[in-house]
Design an enzyme around this catalytic site. Structure first.
Site, short mmCIF file in Angstrom:
data_model
loop_
_atom_site.label_atom_id
_atom_site.label_comp_id
_atom_site.label_asym_id
_atom_site.label_seq_id
_atom_site.Cartn_x
_atom_site.Cartn_y
_atom_site.Cartn_z
N ALA A 116 3.26 9.81 -21.84
CA ALA A 116 2.88 11.23 -21.75
C ALA A 116 1.79 11.44 -20.72
CB ALA A 116 2.42 11.74 -23.12
N GLU A 132 -8.20 5.27 -19.74
CA GLU A 132 -7.51 4.46 -20.74
C GLU A 132 -8.50 3.48 -21.37
OE1 GLU A 132 -5.52 2.72 -23.32
OE2 GLU A 132 -4.35 4.19 -22.21
N ARG A 163 15.45 7.05 -40.18
CA ARG A 163 14.55 5.92 -40.39
C ARG A 163 13.85 5.97 -41.75
NH1 ARG A 163 11.72 5.80 -34.38
NH2 ARG A 163 13.45 4.78 -33.32
#
Length: 587
Positions: free
Chosen positions: A146, A165, A416
């Protein structure tokens, strides 16, 4: 015997001294030695250079690790080992397998060389090279799919952009995912002559898959833009997708999940890194965003961050901040806060950096959250490590799930959450997945994920067997019961109808061996809850108004997937809304 002259005596003394120095460890003599270790993706081979009993250089000669992930890991470990003259160093956070393989290789070289290393005292921590105050148009926090999508689009809109980051490497959960991306009416569907799929059907599947709890506006944007997002990845980022194979994840009406070359998110992150390098978009790793900066009107104008050395750095953002820090699957305390059932008993498939930082930062400036209790588990994970099994993607091409009694207990292409809950109700809370060589020839999962295959064999969590009886005995399952189950599957496959669980993809014959049988458990995989955003990806406050200057995209948000995310929708989500966030922030 003739007496030696003065010059002869001096020559002999010099020769003896030279031999003595050499015998005492080769001072001033450079030695090179090769060592090997086991990385995440096979052997790592390094050449270590020594001089004066010290490590002076480490060069990687051969490896099969992901380049984007491994390069900063090798750099950090090399610098640490040389500065300390010691191989007893910690693995780099988030890259333990690659780190341990590199460390093992260097240790092997040291042992072979016979050099005795004497550790140096740790010097004072190096100064952060970053300026303590920096200004950009757009600051993106988080370097996963993203964040990278947002940064590329923000720069395209004319903005000066930076990516922060906190981890040593980029990629986040995108890097370690399977990388599959759901796209209706794609070029691969056309190649395979799959007709009838469209954005409306995708929308209905996504809404239903999330128990109709997703924001209809946001799910509509996802559905209508998934194809253009995939084409953007293919044409502009140069991501390669396999052109003759698709997956049909649970809850989907069609085979529509594009598969990247290599069957992992590494293809996408590697190509994104090439683009950001070419466009000179700075990515600052080991920088942890801690607080959003606002002005007197509540507009977000920047980020306060810290380097790994502890230096405070301010990143001013004249146009906006985009949060793409992911969910909170690796933060057990945060999981328990919102859903007490998701405690320490669950392992996680997520990277260690997935700890909910961005959600907390946005809340501090008034950001609204929603759906936080909705935490998804991935049903087929390694019982030893909790890591998602990409090898077991053979389930999407006909692999079956059985319990300790040798019986099927759920449709293998269910959602899931449904499969996970069904597994937890079985004896021991685990399942076995069974498939044969015919299915493997379709999926190629063993061929593609050899490292995982070998790891599971070592752990004795997977066996290859020539017969159903051998497969059953590997995990102490009643052979007759398993044979009966397989015979029923073969019958249903021939008839084209699963009378027990209505397998929507159609069962595949398991008549012929060899067989593969794998043990698996559910692990925490995705947190559907997070920040409330609108169609422009602006973060919404408790008064239901946008917070000026603040955008968010990806797993940090909580309005797209409802109570359950369908497999393959995450990549569609992060790219679609990451792009929108970058476009809006960059205006």
């Amino acid at each position: 015997m003739k007496k030696l002259g003065k010059i002869g005596i001096l020559f002999i003394i010099a020769l003896c001294l030279s031999l003595t120095v050499t015998a005492c460890g080769g001072d001033n003599k450079e030695i090179k030695q090769v060592g090997t270790g086991s990385g995440k993706h096979n052997e790592i081979k390094v050449e270590v250079t020594f001089k004066n009993n010290e490590i002076t250089d480490i060069e990687v000669l051969e490896d099969k690790e992901n380049e984007v992930l491994a390069e900063p890991v090798y750099k950090e470990l090399k610098e640490t080992m040389i500065s300390l003259n010691n191989t007893e160093v910690d693995a780099v956070s988030g890259s333990s397998a690659t780190s341990n393989g590199y460390i093992e290789a260097v240790k092997d070289a040291v042992k072979k060389s016979g050099v005795k290393l004497e550790s140096k005292k740790a010097t004072a921590k190096k100064e952060t090279k970053e300026d303590v105050e920096q200004t950009y148009d757009v600051v993106v926090v988080g370097a996963g799919g993203a964040g990278l999508s947002a940064a590329v689009e923000a720069q395209k809109a004319g903005a000066d952009v930076v990516i922060l980051e906190k981890m040593p490497t980029i990629g986040g959960n995108t890097l370690i995912s399977g990388g599959e991306m759901n796209v209706p009416n794609s070029w691969v569907q056309k190649n395979l002559k799959i007709e009838g799929d469209n954005a409306d059907i995708f929308y209905e599947d996504a809404m239903k898959g999330g128990d109709n709890a997703g924001d209809p506006e946001m799910v509509r944007i996802l559905s209508d833009n998934a194809l253009s997002s995939a084409e953007w990845l293919k044409d502009e980022i140069k991501v390669e997708f396999i052109d003759d194979q698709l997956f049909q994840f649970g809850g989907h009406s069609y085979k529509r999940a594009l598969i990247p070359v290599g069957h992992t998110g590494a293809e996408m992150i590697t190509k994104f890194k090439k683009v950001t390098d070419k466009k000179k978009i700075p990515i600052k790793t080991n920088i942890k965003a801690e607080e959003l900066i606002t002005d007197e009107n509540g507009k977000v104008t920047g980020v306060k961050a810290k380097s790994s050395e502890g230096t405070a750095i301010t990143f001013n953002a004249s146009k906006g901040v985009v949060l793409t820090t992911g969910g909170f699957g690796s933060n057990v305390e945060m999981r328990k806060k919102y859903n007490p059932k998701m405690d320490e008993s669950y392992m996680s498939t997520d990277t260690p950096g997935t700890t909910g930082d961005g959600i907390v930062m946005a809340q501090a400036v008034g950001g609204e959250i929603t759906n936080m209790e909705s935490i998804q588990t991935y049903p087929i994970c390694d019982p030893v490590t909790g890591v998602i099994s990409l090898l077991a993607d053979s389930r999407f091409d006909g692999g079956i799930l059985i319990n300790q009694q040798g019986n099927r207990f759920v449709e293998e292409l269910e959602r899931r959450d449904v499969i996970s809950q069904a597994i937890l109700k079985q004896e021991g809370g685990y399942t076995y997945q069974l498939w044969n060589e015919d299915i493997e020839k379709i999926s190629h999962t063993i061929e593609i994920h050899k490292d995982e295959y070998e790891q599971l064999l070592k752990e004795k969590m997977l066996y290859k067997a020539d017969t159903i009886e051998e497969a059953a005995k590997a995990f102490n399952i009643d052979p007759e019961a398993l044979k009966a189950t397989v015979e029923k599957v073969n019958k249903y496959a021939k008839a084209g109808k699963d009378a027990d669980f209505n397998h929507r993809g159609g069962l595949v014959s398991l008549e012929k061996g060899p067989y593969y049988i794998q043990k698996a458990v559910p692990s925490v995989h995705h947190t559907m809850g997070g920040l409330v955003i609108n169609g422009k990806t602006q973060v919404i406050n408790k008064e239901k108004k946008p917070i000026e200057g603040l955008y968010a995209a990806g797993e940090i948000t909580g309005v797209v997937h409802g109570k359950n995310r369908l497999g393959g929708n995450a990549i569609s989500d992060i790219v679609t809304f990451g792009r929108i966030a970058g476009q809006e922030a960059g205006k």
